[in-house]
Design an enzyme around this catalytic site. Structure first.
Site, mmCIF file in Angstrom:
data_model
loop_
_atom_site.group_PDB
_atom_site.id
_atom_site.type_symbol
_atom_site.label_atom_id
_atom_site.label_comp_id
_atom_site.label_asym_id
_atom_site.label_seq_id
_atom_site.Cartn_x
_atom_site.Cartn_y
_atom_site.Cartn_z
ATOM 1 N N HIS A 69 13.582 24.019 -47.691
ATOM 2 C CA HIS A 69 14.566 22.936 -47.735
ATOM 3 C C HIS A 69 13.876 21.590 -47.891
ATOM 4 O O HIS A 69 14.366 20.716 -48.588
ATOM 5 C CB HIS A 69 15.413 22.945 -46.448
ATOM 6 C CG HIS A 69 16.234 24.195 -46.313
ATOM 7 N ND1 HIS A 69 17.496 24.318 -46.844
ATOM 8 C CD2 HIS A 69 15.954 25.397 -45.745
ATOM 9 C CE1 HIS A 69 17.971 25.530 -46.581
ATOM 10 N NE2 HIS A 69 17.035 26.206 -45.918
ATOM 11 N N ASP A 73 8.416 23.858 -43.559
ATOM 12 C CA ASP A 73 9.268 24.863 -44.190
ATOM 13 C C ASP A 73 8.791 25.194 -45.585
ATOM 14 O O ASP A 73 9.195 24.578 -46.569
ATOM 15 C CB ASP A 73 10.713 24.327 -44.245
ATOM 16 C CG ASP A 73 11.638 25.307 -44.936
ATOM 17 O OD1 ASP A 73 11.256 26.501 -45.118
ATOM 18 O OD2 ASP A 73 12.760 24.894 -45.295
ATOM 19 N N SER A 117 24.472 32.781 -39.656
ATOM 20 C CA SER A 117 23.997 31.413 -39.412
ATOM 21 C C SER A 117 24.905 30.609 -38.490
ATOM 22 O O SER A 117 24.525 29.524 -38.061
ATOM 23 C CB SER A 117 23.848 30.671 -40.734
ATOM 24 O OG SER A 117 22.903 31.363 -41.535
#
Lengths: 380, 613
Positions: free
Chosen positions: B375, B350, B326
């Site tokens: 998220h 998302d 990431s």
């Protein structure tokens, strides 16, 4: 002494019109003696530098010379006929000691050359250098000259036996020198040219088998190294390269006494013994070499002159052989140091340090002097 | 007897003898002529040749090795020193009885079997006048013992030699590298004349990279020697030019902070000053004592290092090839902004997973396993970076495609060596369709683009590359090749400036914001490290699935579990308002980025305040 006995029958002879001087009574050849003295002094001067300014080496060599001159004078007093009669017995003793060396000799550097008697070492092959030509000359003196085939063969056998014994020690250089001294007697005896050329051809033809079967590896190496010293720069070629450098760098004038860098900085091997001519060449230049060669040449000419004047064929043969052998020493030594010939252990006569060769050579000159003062009588 | 006499003809014999004598004289004269010709040729014709040769014989050029330059950190702390090392040698030709001398030495000081074996080996190759070393690194006490007993040990010599010494041992092993004895290959490669008299050469790292500068120039003296090589006197002398001293950008405090924070874990830290490109810290653990290599490492020591499962000789900081995970996301964000595919405000739905149109395969977000959902219903860039939202970057990657991803990520230094001034740097992998065709002979599959979007798959980067990329963000597009070297003999060396990345400032601000939120945000993935922090730090966490980095090392069963844990990564820069440090950290098998984030705090605190906060 023997001298008086020898002179007795000839008193009042026409030949002896001249009053016998003290000198001639002492059987001394003045020109030869003077030349030898000059050579001795010259040699000691070079030796002092060649040994690294080692006065003790010069003194030691001086002592050898004292002994050698003493021996020369003593030998000169001996009646030539007596010398001749002793020859075969000395020869037998010499061959006997060579056999003894083979059986119980003392080795050095892989070669067995010495005989040790009561802590005193001596080298029988050295004595043969004089005894052999004497013996061959003794044998031929009684024959008609020029020698017939049979006599040549006997003479060759006489020289072949000790030469073979020395060759197997192994000491190729000495074996060849001894053989040469005998051959010179034959040459002076008038051995036919066909024998001489035949021998040269035979020698040439035997080169290949000699290379294959007779010569030891180190001997072959010396020959190869002589042909191409650069092939082994730090090994066997080192000596030749360094000695040639020493000689060449001397130029005409030389670097001056004690100023030879090659010898004083230890580049030159054996600088006081076998390679001393390189020291002389480096420090005294070509001038010094020519002076030395001139002294040598005068000694040689005097030797030949003694031979020509000799009263007996034994004396003539001996004088010629001794002189030629002396010359061979000069030629081989100067040739090998200059890279013309393979390196064999031959000293520069009367200049290289070492007692044995000086004594032998001076004994030889003693014989020459005995010849020179031989009275004009028959061989007996 | 008379029978012989009647056959002899004395006159004929005299004639023969005289004739032969004449021939002999002629032969003698001819032969002497040959001798004279030979000596004339040597002494007159070739005089110059032999005179030169005898001069060369006599005079020898002896090399005088230069003193190697010293290496300091930016505070003037000595990192690589030259120390006199005393060695015990024996001159063969001066020793009367070698065996008894060796036995006597063995009584006076420790002499091992291998010392003796090495000695005997060398003895055969050297000339008798040359000193053959028996023992190296004599202690003061050993020297004293030898000095006292010297009178009865002729031929035993104690020589001083300047040897490289690394006072900080393991701490700088991968940052500086080491010197070692010149080996056979190096003999061929090095300038022979310059290295006459030098026995050591830089083997890796700064010591190798700056070998030319550190080494200096060899000096000479003309000496008169004898044939044994013994020096008799010095004729003239040209002094050697010592190597230049190097000051590095490395800061021993930062280096130490990173090293200590890594502790006994395997990992690497690279810190770069984005303003200058100076490398402030370069740590790879485990380290090793570089002093072992200076005078020939023992085979036992070497095999211990070589065979260790932790591969201490491997410089993870520049050779380690890790999936960036990431940590790629800030750079992906820049790619999105530059390509116009996203804006700081644009959002992506998302659900916690992502799939390609017409493909049933679900690409899961890491949070799905924890919360069972995404998220947020819609995620913008700031949140995507702060919370490390995978779906946002899956979507971006799909729209960007792998080749445009390559185009935008390459300027950050991925897939290319940074060109840092040390050795053995590896380039990593920045995949593209072309790369895959060339490297693997296969076409690119669309699914591979998705995982590339979160730094997984084929993509690999070294900590040095990550630190460089981070410094580019920190400096808002200014690109300077990372430099360990700060100055040579006091003359500063600028890091080479590369073409900057020119984009509107708001793009940088957007990425900055996301990265600050990572550390300082309520839901930032590195918020744990912000406790008590007095400055703004921007960062990005990352986790990389393990692929074996040490090919060929044998994994023991009981250690497999530990060594299959994920690598923890973290990149950061600070202070966010005017960054002076950018770091990249990897902790191998750290389990996750939480293993790496405290290290960044320690390193940055030390840089900003002189000590760990």
């Amino acid at each position: 002494m023997a001298d008086y006995l020898r002179q007795m029958p000839h008193q009042g002879s026409a030949d002896l019109a001249r009053r016998p001087s003290t000198i001639s009574r002492l059987h001394i050849d003045i020109p030869l003696l003077l030349l030898l003295l000059v050579l001795t002094v010259y040699g000691l001067v070079v030796l002092y530098s060649g040994s690294g300014k080692d006065m003790s080496a010069v003194i030691r060599q001086g002592r050898y010379f004292l002994l050698a001159y003493g021996i020369m004078f003593t030998v000169a007093q001996v009646n030539l006929g007596r010398i001749m009669r002793w020859a075969p017995w000395l020869y037998l003793v010499g061959v006997g000691t060579l056999v003894a060396v083979m059986l119980v000799g003392v080795g050095a550097k892989g070669a067995q050359r010495w005989l040790s008697i009561g802590g005193f070492r001596f080298q029988p092959s050295e004595i043969m250098k004089l005894v052999l030509p004497l013996t061959v000359a003794w044998y031929l003196a009684d024959r008609t000259l020029p020698p017939r085939f049979f006599h040549v063969m006997v003479a060759l056998a006489l020289l072949g036996i000790p030469a073979a014994l020395i060759l197997q020690q192994p000491d190729l250089g000495t074996a060849l020198l001894i053989a040469a001294s005998g051959l010179f007697v034959l040459f002076m005896a008038g051995m036919g040219w066909r024998y001489i050329f035949g021998a040269v051809l035979a020698a040439g033809a035997s080169a290949w088998p000699a290379w294959m079967f007779v010569l030891k590896d180190y001997q072959k190496q010396r020959i190869l190294t002589m042909l191409d010293p650069e092939s082994d720069k730090l090994g066997a070629g080192w000596n030749i390269i360094q000695s040639k450098t020493a000689i060449g760098s001397g130029g005409w004038e030389g670097k001056g006494w004690m100023n030879g860098t090659q010898s004083h900085l230890d580049f030159l091997p054996e600088s006081h013994t076998d390679f001393i001519i390189a020291v002389l060449s480096e420090e005294f230049g070509l001038r010094g070499v020519l002076v030395l060669l001139s002294i040598y040449l005068l000694i040689l000419l005097r030797g030949f002159w003694i031979g020509i004047r000799a009263q007996s064929s034994f004396g003539r043969m001996m004088a010629g052989s001794l002189t030629l052998t002396f010359f061979v020493y000069i030629f081989v030594n100067m040739g090998m140091v200059a890279g013309l010939l393979p390196v064999v252990g031959v000293p520069l006569p009367l200049v290289s340090a070492g007692g044995t060769s000086v004594v032998t050579l001076m004994a030889g000159f003693g014989i020459l002097m005995a010849i020179s003062t031989e009275k004009s009588t028959g061989p007996r | 007897m008379p029978k012989h006499i009647q056959l002899k003809d004395p006159n004929r014999e005299t004639r023969i003898s005289s004739a032969r004598t004449v021939i002999a004289v002629l032969l003698v004269l001819a032969s002497l002529g040959i001798v004279v010709a030979r000596y004339y040729s040597l002494q007159i014709t070739q005089y110059e040749v032999y005179r030169t040769q005898s001069e060369r014989n006599r005079v020898q050029l002896q090399p005088l090795p230069p003193k190697r330059g010293l290496i300091y950190d930016r505070n003037g702390v000595l990192l690589a020193d030259n120390r006199p090392s005393y060695m015990l040698s024996i001159v063969r030709e001066q020793v009367q009885d070698l065996d008894s001398t060796l036995a006597e030495l063995g009584r006076l000081l420790p002499v091992t079997e291998s010392d003796l074996a090495n000695f005997q080996k060398k003895l055969k190759r050297r000339r008798p006048y040359e000193a053959v070393p028996l023992r190296f690194r004599l202690t003061e006490q050993e020297r004293a013992v030898l000095a006292v007993n010297r009178y009865r040990l002729p031929g035993v010599v104690v020589d001083a030699q300047l040897l490289r010494y690394y006072p900080h041992g393991k701490l700088f092993s991968h940052a500086i590298g080491y010197v070692g004895r010149i080996n056979e290959q190096e003999v061929l490669d090095l300038d022979e004349s310059d290295y006459r008299g030098t026995f050591h050469v830089g083997k890796v790292g700064v010591e190798k990279f700056y070998e030319d500068i550190l080494h200096g120039d060899v000096g000479y003296q003309n000496v008169e020697t004898n044939a044994h090589g013994r020096v008799l006197r010095v004729l003239e002398r040209f002094a050697p030019k010592p190597g230049a001293d190097l000051v590095l950008n490395l800061d021993i405090r930062v280096q130490k902070a990173a090293y200590e924070a890594l502790g006994d874990r395997r990992g690497a830290v690279v810190a770069i000053d984005p303003l200058t490109g100076g490398v402030l810290a370069l740590v790879s653990t485990p380290g090793f004592d570089t002093n072992l290599f200076v005078n020939g490492i023992s085979s036992a020591d070497y095999s211990a290092l070589r065979d260790s499962l932790d591969v201490p000789l491997f410089n993870r900081a520049i050779q380690g090839q890790y999936p960036p995970g990431s940590t790629i996301k800030p750079f992906m964000s820049m790619a999105g902004l530059e390509s116009g595919l996203v804006t700081p405000q644009s959002t992506v739905a998302d659900p916690g997973w992502f799939s390609l149109p017409g493909d049933s395969r679900k690409y899961r977000d890491w949070i799905l396993r924890i919360r069972g959902t995404g998220h947020a219903s819609r995620v913008d860039m700031k949140m995507a970076i702060a919370e490390s939202c995978d779906v946002y970057f899956y979507d971006l990657a799909r729209r960007l495609t792998i080749d445009r991803m390559y185009e935008y990520l390459a300027p950050f230094g991925f897939g290319e060596r940074t060109g840092v001034d040390t050795t053995n740097e590896r380039r990593g992998v920045l995949p593209s369709t072309r790369w895959k065709r060339d490297a693997m002979g296969q076409p690119w599959y669309p699914g591979e683009t998705i995982s590339a979007g979160i730094g997984q798959g084929y993509m690999l980067a070294s900590p040095m590359q990550l630190a460089f990329a981070t410094s580019v963000i920190a400096s808002k597009g200014v690109r300077r090749t990372p430099r360990l070297l700060q100055s040579i003999d006091g003359v500063p060396v600028e890091a080479p400036l590369l073409d900057p990345i020119l984009v509107p400032p708001e793009y940088w601000s957007a990425v900055y914001e996301g990265m600050i939120e990572v550390v300082h945000g309520q839901r930032g993935t590195a918020k744990a490290l912000a406790v008590g922090i007095e400055y703004q730090m921007a960062g990005k966490t990352g986790t990389a699935q393990v692929i074996g980095i040490a090919q060929g090392s044998v994994y023991k069963e009981e250690e497999v579990a530990e060594r299959h844990r994920h690598h923890g990564l973290f990149i950061a820069f600070a202070p966010a308002e005017a960054p002076t440090i950018a770091v990249a950290i990897i902790v191998e098998n750290g389990g996750g980025s939480s293993a790496a984030t405290p290290i960044a705090r320690a390193v940055i605190d030390t840089w900003l305040f002189g000590e760990a906060g």
